[in-house]
Design an enzyme around this catalytic site. Structure first.
Site, PDB file in Angstrom:
ATOM      1  N   LYS A  27      15.228 -16.253  -3.940  1.00 49.14           N
ATOM      2  CA  LYS A  27      15.306 -15.423  -5.154  1.00 49.14           C
ATOM      3  C   LYS A  27      14.605 -16.113  -6.312  1.00 49.14           C
ATOM      4  CE  LYS A  27      16.281 -12.760  -3.809  1.00 49.14           C
ATOM      5  NZ  LYS A  27      15.990 -11.823  -2.898  1.00 49.14           N
TER       6      LYS A  27
ATOM      7  N   ARG B 198       6.558  -1.078  -3.895  1.00 48.85           N
ATOM      8  CA  ARG B 198       6.138  -1.640  -2.612  1.00 48.85           C
ATOM      9  C   ARG B 198       5.217  -2.832  -2.794  1.00 48.85           C
ATOM     10  NH1 ARG B 198       6.707   2.780   1.192  1.00 48.85           N
ATOM     11  NH2 ARG B 198       5.108   1.957   2.556  1.00 48.85           N
TER      12      ARG B 198
ATOM     13  N   HIS C 222      17.917 -37.629   4.597  1.00 44.33           N
ATOM     14  CA  HIS C 222      16.999 -37.961   5.706  1.00 44.33           C
ATOM     15  C   HIS C 222      15.537 -37.722   5.329  1.00 44.33           C
ATOM     16  CE1 HIS C 222      20.381 -38.767   8.237  1.00 44.33           C
ATOM     17  NE2 HIS C 222      20.910 -37.580   7.952  1.00 44.33           N
TER      18      HIS C 222
ATOM     19  N   GLU D 291      10.657 -16.507  -5.731  1.00 41.94           N
ATOM     20  CA  GLU D 291       9.826 -15.302  -5.696  1.00 41.94           C
ATOM     21  C   GLU D 291       9.625 -14.660  -7.064  1.00 41.94           C
ATOM     22  OE1 GLU D 291      11.226 -12.226  -3.001  1.00 41.94           O
ATOM     23  OE2 GLU D 291      13.294 -12.533  -3.590  1.00 41.94           O
TER      24      GLU D 291
ATOM     25  N   GLU E 134      18.927 -18.213   0.546  1.00 37.15           N
ATOM     26  CA  GLU E 134      18.647 -16.947  -0.136  1.00 37.15           C
ATOM     27  C   GLU E 134      18.493 -17.178  -1.650  1.00 37.15           C
ATOM     28  OE1 GLU E 134      17.604 -14.156   0.362  1.00 37.15           O
ATOM     29  OE2 GLU E 134      18.256 -12.940  -1.330  1.00 37.15           O
TER      30      GLU E 134
ATOM     31  N   ASN F 222      -3.459   2.997   4.640  1.00 32.75           N
ATOM     32  CA  ASN F 222      -2.419   1.966   4.584  1.00 32.75           C
ATOM     33  C   ASN F 222      -2.359   1.348   5.974  1.00 32.75           C
ATOM     34  OD1 ASN F 222      -0.100   0.492   4.400  1.00 32.75           O
ATOM     35  ND2 ASN F 222       1.267   2.200   3.956  1.00 32.75           N
ATOM     36  N   GLY F 223      -2.494   0.015   6.057  1.00 32.44           N
ATOM     37  CA  GLY F 223      -2.435  -0.652   7.362  1.00 32.44           C
ATOM     38  C   GLY F 223      -3.600  -1.609   7.534  1.00 32.44           C
TER      39      GLY F 223
ATOM     40  N   LYS G 222       7.245  -5.129  -1.562  1.00 29.29           N
ATOM     41  CA  LYS G 222       8.632  -4.833  -1.195  1.00 29.29           C
ATOM     42  C   LYS G 222       8.729  -4.466   0.277  1.00 29.29           C
ATOM     43  CE  LYS G 222      12.926  -3.589  -2.332  1.00 29.29           C
ATOM     44  NZ  LYS G 222      13.700  -4.821  -2.477  1.00 29.29           N
TER      45      LYS G 222
ATOM     46  N   TRP H 144      -2.543  -3.077  -1.689  1.00 32.91           N
ATOM     47  CA  TRP H 144      -2.130  -4.483  -1.676  1.00 32.91           C
ATOM     48  C   TRP H 144      -3.159  -5.174  -0.786  1.00 32.91           C
ATOM     49  CZ3 TRP H 144      -0.509  -8.371   1.676  1.00 32.91           C
ATOM     50  CH2 TRP H 144       0.228  -9.423   1.107  1.00 32.91           C
TER      51      TRP H 144
ATOM     52  N   CYS I  30       0.838  -1.205   0.000  1.00 31.31           N
ATOM     53  CA  CYS I  30       0.000   0.000   0.000  1.00 31.31           C
ATOM     54  C   CYS I  30       0.876   1.260   0.000  1.00 31.31           C
ATOM     55  CB  CYS I  30      -0.946   0.071   1.187  1.00 31.31           C
ATOM     56  SG  CYS I  30      -2.157  -1.226   1.220  1.00 31.31           S
TER      57      CYS I  30
HETATM   58  C1  G6P Z   1       9.523  -8.444   1.704  1.00 33.17           C
HETATM   59  C2  G6P Z   1      10.399  -8.256   0.488  1.00 33.17           C
HETATM   60  C3  G6P Z   1      11.712  -9.002   0.681  1.00 33.17           C
HETATM   61  C4  G6P Z   1      12.387  -8.546   1.967  1.00 33.17           C
HETATM   62  C5  G6P Z   1      11.456  -8.695   3.173  1.00 33.17           C
HETATM   63  C6  G6P Z   1      12.023  -8.009   4.404  1.00 33.17           C
HETATM   64  O1  G6P Z   1       9.079  -9.740   1.783  1.00 33.17           O
HETATM   65  O2  G6P Z   1       9.736  -8.717  -0.677  1.00 33.17           O
HETATM   66  O3  G6P Z   1      12.560  -8.747  -0.411  1.00 33.17           O
HETATM   67  O4  G6P Z   1      13.553  -9.282   2.174  1.00 33.17           O
HETATM   68  O5  G6P Z   1      10.204  -8.067   2.905  1.00 33.17           O
HETATM   69  O6  G6P Z   1      12.077  -6.639   4.155  1.00 33.17           O
HETATM   70  P1  G6P Z   1      13.050  -5.618   4.864  1.00 33.17           P
HETATM   71  O7  G6P Z   1      12.700  -4.308   4.239  1.00 33.17           O
HETATM   72  O8  G6P Z   1      12.727  -5.675   6.327  1.00 33.17           O
HETATM   73  O9  G6P Z   1      14.429  -6.047   4.576  1.00 33.17           O
END
Ligand code: G6P
Length: 593
Positions: free
Chosen positions: A474, A27, A493, A477, A470, A98-99, A588, A72, A2
């Site tokens: 990547k 975002r 296992h 997502e 990680e 937003n919230g 984001k 969102w 949002c």
């Molecule tokens: C969201 C984003 C990720 C990010 C995570 C934590 O899920 O899509 O890319 O790693 O939030 O965000 P931050 O801003 O706290 O690193």
């Protein structure tokens, strides 16, 4: 997640709002809308879909005051009715939110038993409750204070009042909202980026504060109604950093910016040609008997590497916690803990909830964030900036390497290490990343050949296992391939049962002590039909390893082994023709718990 932007002044507001909303796209959102004050009325345009679509449907009426929103979905599906702005039934108030309001059901039952809500949102309740309080108390500011006392949860609100075309009201609790001060105009926005094209002077709003904004004046109030004096600040962000330039996607641009970001970090954290950080921070870390790293998503994965760095370099024990878990399952604490919050945005609601909790317990905290002035930045005792520049692609890349680099410098200074020169080692890392980024064609080719299945595994041991996690995030997502980052020794296992012909298994090998064992695990999956790819450091490489990387310091290998995995994910998504920078369902900056 949002986004809000608002403007009151003398210019035509439509383009300012639409451009502002476009900068908030990163975002994450699924619908968008604007409300424009015309000489007669407030008109609302909104719908499910992208800003481009909104641009097509917005009318041509002249307006110099308006508010805009990207939504969102949390309460109700993305559709026209649920999109913001929402208008009160009497037509007087129009607002964006937003919230998440936690007690909306309770309030609906208490105040609006016979009212038929049009949307499924919690926001419609907010606008009706505001209008109810205004009818009751006959003054908007009194009504806003009652509203804030009644609502539980997170909210950033921007409000237009049909009876007062010269003002935008804003209200904030737990969700970010800033005010931009201009010459003959003023703005509101979820972050500075939404306003940076128009102004570079900003005011923060703290929780449970509201403001009355006209084109000439900004008045910020406490929930009690007391006027607040607040200092303004400016942002170091360059609006040009928010442009893609010649790149097809922000993600590729941000991957390739990583050497530059590392060099900037070395430069920002130096004094007299030596690495340097604020002594107060170094002492706070030294005085703690255990560090608790709290983070989400990619930042959590950087935190895992941070544990390795602090324990190996600074000899301080570290626990790493996912913030959404930590809030409700707080471990037994050591005698003198220090909490490190790692967050690109500085706004992640789960991390913030954890911070609120540990502050109540009386503990000290350090934020490592990319956004100066963000909530975590403001509410922690100590702060370190990532200096990564704005990260726009939802999938985090350069913020991850910046987090590891900053953590390594902190661990190095805390440990007072002399047996290697970290500054030099980080510069070497930057050079190696540059070389890797020049090998795009290799990664594109491997991505094409490898990701032929619905699922995939990244495997590794110890620090390589952290990188595997990680790497898997990547890939999943942005390409939607179901991927797991797995400890290679643990495969046998249970999980090895999932390996069948052509299942992609990508192994990361950067440590001498685990090299041979990981290679045995690769043989095990290969024997069961897996399509394997090996990413290894040159000194540990074998003849058929597909991706071989120049050696770097053993503790800094995550900074280089992650690069091929970022590029593999990028090309996997590119070949699937997916929305790389704005993957489905993701945001984001996740500002709800
Ligand atoms: C969201 C984003 C990720 C990010 C995570 C934590 O899920 O899509 O890319 O790693 O939030 O965000 P931050 O801003 O706290 O690193």
């Amino acid at each position: 997640m949002c986004g809000i932007v608002g403007y009151i002044g003398y210019k035509d507001v439509k383009d300012i709002l639409l451009t502002g909303l476009q900068t908030l796209e990163y975002r994450g959102y699924d619908s968008a809308g604007v409300a424009l004050f015309t000489d007669k009325d407030i008109v609302v345009y909104k719908d499910k879909g992208r800003i481009e679509h909104l641009r097509q449907i917005v009318g041509s009426e002249a307006s110099c005051t308006g508010i805009g929103h990207t939504r969102w979905a949390t309460h109700g599906v993305p559709n026209h009715v649920n999109s913001h702005p929402h208008q009160s039934l009497d037509g007087r108030f129009v607002l964006v939110h937003n919230g998440v309001i936690e007690n909306d059901d309770e309030l609906k039952h208490k105040y609006f038993v016979d009212y038929k809500f049009k949307s499924e949102t919690d926001t419609e309740l907010v606008v009706e409750l505001l209008s109810y309080y205004v009818r009751k108390y006959k003054a908007v500011d009194v009504a806003l204070r009652h509203l804030m006392n009644r609502l539980h949860g997170s909210y950033a609100l921007a409000i237009l009042d049909k009876e007062d075309p010269d003002v935008i009201y804003i209200v904030k609790n737990k969700s970010p909202l800033l005010i931009g001060k201009g010459d003959g105009f003023n703005m509101v926005g979820s972050d500075v980026m939404a306003m940076l094209k128009e102004t570079n002077e900003f005011y923060e709003l703290d929780d449970l504060e509201y403001a009355k904004i006209t084109k000439e004046k900004i008045e910020i109030y406490e929930i009690t109604g007391a006027l607040i004096e607040r200092e303004s600040f400016s942002s170091k962000l360059d609006p040009n950093d928010m442009e893609k330039g010649t790149y097809a996607h922000f993600m590729l641009k941000e991957i390739e910016e990583q050497p530059f970001v590392l060099r900037r970090i070395i430069d920002e954290y130096k004094k007299d040609e030596k690495l340097y950080m604020d002594e107060e921070i170094i002492n706070a870390v030294r005085q703690s008997d255990r560090l608790y790293i709290i983070a989400a998503g990619t930042s959590y994965h950087a935190g895992l590497i941070g544990k390795e760095l602090f324990e190996k370099i600074a000899k301080i024990p570290v626990e790493v916690h996912i913030s959404s878990e930590f809030v409700y399952n707080t471990p037994l604490m050591s005698q003198k803990p220090l909490f490190i919050f790692i967050s690109q945005s500085g706004e992640t609601a789960d991390s913030r909830a954890s911070l609120v909790k540990i502050k109540k317990m009386g503990y000290q905290s350090l934020a490592i964030t990319n956004v100066e002035g963000s909530t975590l930045y403001r509410e922690t005792n100590y702060q370190l900036l990532l200096h990564a520049g704005p990260e726009i692609a939802v999938a985090s890349t350069k913020a991850y390497s910046a987090q590891i680099a900053v953590l390594s410098i902190l661990a190095y200074l805390v440990g007072d290490i002399n047996d290697f020169d970290l500054r030099h080692e980080l510069s070497l890392v930057a050079n190696v990343i540059e070389t890797l980024c020049d090998e795009n064609e290799l990664f594109e080719e491997i991505a094409k050949k490898t990701f032929t299945k619905r699922n995939c595994f990244y495997i590794g041991r110890c620090i390589d296992f952290y990188v595997a996690q990680e790497a898997a995030l990547k890939l999943k997502e942005i390409s939607y391939i179901q991927t797991e980052g797995f400890a290679s020794g643990e495969l046998k296992h249970g999980t090895i049962a999932l390996i069948e012909d052509d299942t992609p298994v990508i192994a990361v090998i950067s440590q001498e002590n685990t090299n041979l064992n990981t290679r045995s695990n690769i043989k095990e999956v290969k024997a069961r039909g897996a399509n394997t790819v090996i990413i290894s450091l040159k000194s540990l490489s074998a003849e058929k390893d597909q991706i071989v990387i120049d050696d770097v310091h053993p503790l800094l290998t995550p900074l280089v082994t992650i690069i091929p995995t970022q590029l593999l994910a990028y090309y996997a998504a590119l070949h699937r023709d997916l929305d790389i920078d704005k993957p489905r369902n993701l945001a984001k900056s996740v500002t709800v718990e």
